[in-house]
Design an enzyme around this catalytic site. Structure first.
Site, PDB file in Angstrom:
ATOM      1  N   SER A  51       0.797  -1.231   0.000  1.00 42.21           N
ATOM      2  CA  SER A  51       0.000   0.000   0.000  1.00 42.21           C
ATOM      3  C   SER A  51       0.830   1.281   0.000  1.00 42.21           C
ATOM      4  O   SER A  51       0.297   2.355  -0.233  1.00 42.21           O
ATOM      5  CB  SER A  51      -0.947   0.023   1.202  1.00 42.21           C
ATOM      6  OG  SER A  51      -0.218   0.126   2.398  1.00 42.21           O
ATOM      7  N   LYS A  95       1.407   3.929   6.906  1.00 49.06           N
ATOM      8  CA  LYS A  95       0.664   4.833   6.023  1.00 49.06           C
ATOM      9  C   LYS A  95       1.208   6.245   6.183  1.00 49.06           C
ATOM     10  O   LYS A  95       1.988   6.545   7.068  1.00 49.06           O
ATOM     11  CB  LYS A  95      -0.832   4.836   6.368  1.00 49.06           C
ATOM     12  CG  LYS A  95      -1.512   3.483   6.344  1.00 49.06           C
ATOM     13  CD  LYS A  95      -1.676   2.924   4.962  1.00 49.06           C
ATOM     14  CE  LYS A  95      -2.468   1.631   5.025  1.00 49.06           C
ATOM     15  NZ  LYS A  95      -1.788   0.499   4.483  1.00 49.06           N
TER      16      LYS A  95
END
Length: 190
Positions: A51, A95
């Site tokens: 991601s 993230k």
């Protein structure tokens, strides 16, 4: 005073022993300091998900600065490590911080809006195809952060119910160093 061979030999032997002892003390001190630094300020993590590509790839080993957010707060653009559960054995996620406490985030027409203003990122990330929970405005509480993966269209992040807004007490720290032999070795600079 006469310098005999025996005197010189004893003098140099004592000097060697003194140097060896100093070397042992210095090396021991460095090992203790390194161990303390690694134990209390750092943690390493192997990236399990894609991601954050292209910034960070799956399989890379990263160092987390666990001390960074004890004296400050995450800033927009920081890459953080966090847990989605209170369980210390739960998975670590990585993230990028987009929304800060007290802000309102919305993803509309592929654009990220922060308090109604279009957020222009320093890097050329793709537009977001699926706004998820952020299609409607998401209000962040006083200690909540909104995070997105750099691989915007292939990331489970704050747009998804399983992740949602990240509370500060679940943030482990800031990612700051890639130590993987499979990739570039060095500091993460944004």
């Amino acid at each position: 005073m006469r310098f005999t061979a025996r005197y010189l030999r004893d003098y140099f032997l004592q000097a060697k022993i003194k140097n060896i002892i100093m070397w042992i003390v210095e090396i021991s001190l460095m090992i203790i300091l390194g161990f303390g630094f690694a134990t209390y300020f750092c943690q390493n993590v192997v990236v399990q998900e894609s991601s954050m590509e292209p910034t960070i790839s799956a399989g890379e080993t990263l160092l987390i600065n666990r001390f960074a957010y004890k004296i400050s707060s995450p800033k927009r653009g920081d890459i953080i490590a966090f847990r989605t559960e209170d369980d210390p054995d739960s998975s670590i996620h990585i993230k990028r911080v987009i929304g800060l406490p007290g802000e309102t985030i919305q993803i509309k027409n592929g654009q990220i809006l922060i308090d109604g203003q279009t957020y222009v990122e320093k890097k050329g990330f793709p537009s977001v195809k699926d706004g998820g929970l952020a299609e409607a405005e998401v209000s962040l509480g006083g200690s909540e952060y909104f995070v997105l993966g750099d691989n915007r269209n292939n990331s489970e992040d704050s747009r998804h119910m399983d992740v949602g807004n990240i509370r500060k007490d679940r943030i482990i720290g800031k990612l700051w160093f890639i130590s993987s032999p499979r990739s570039e070795f060095g500091f993460l600079i944004d």
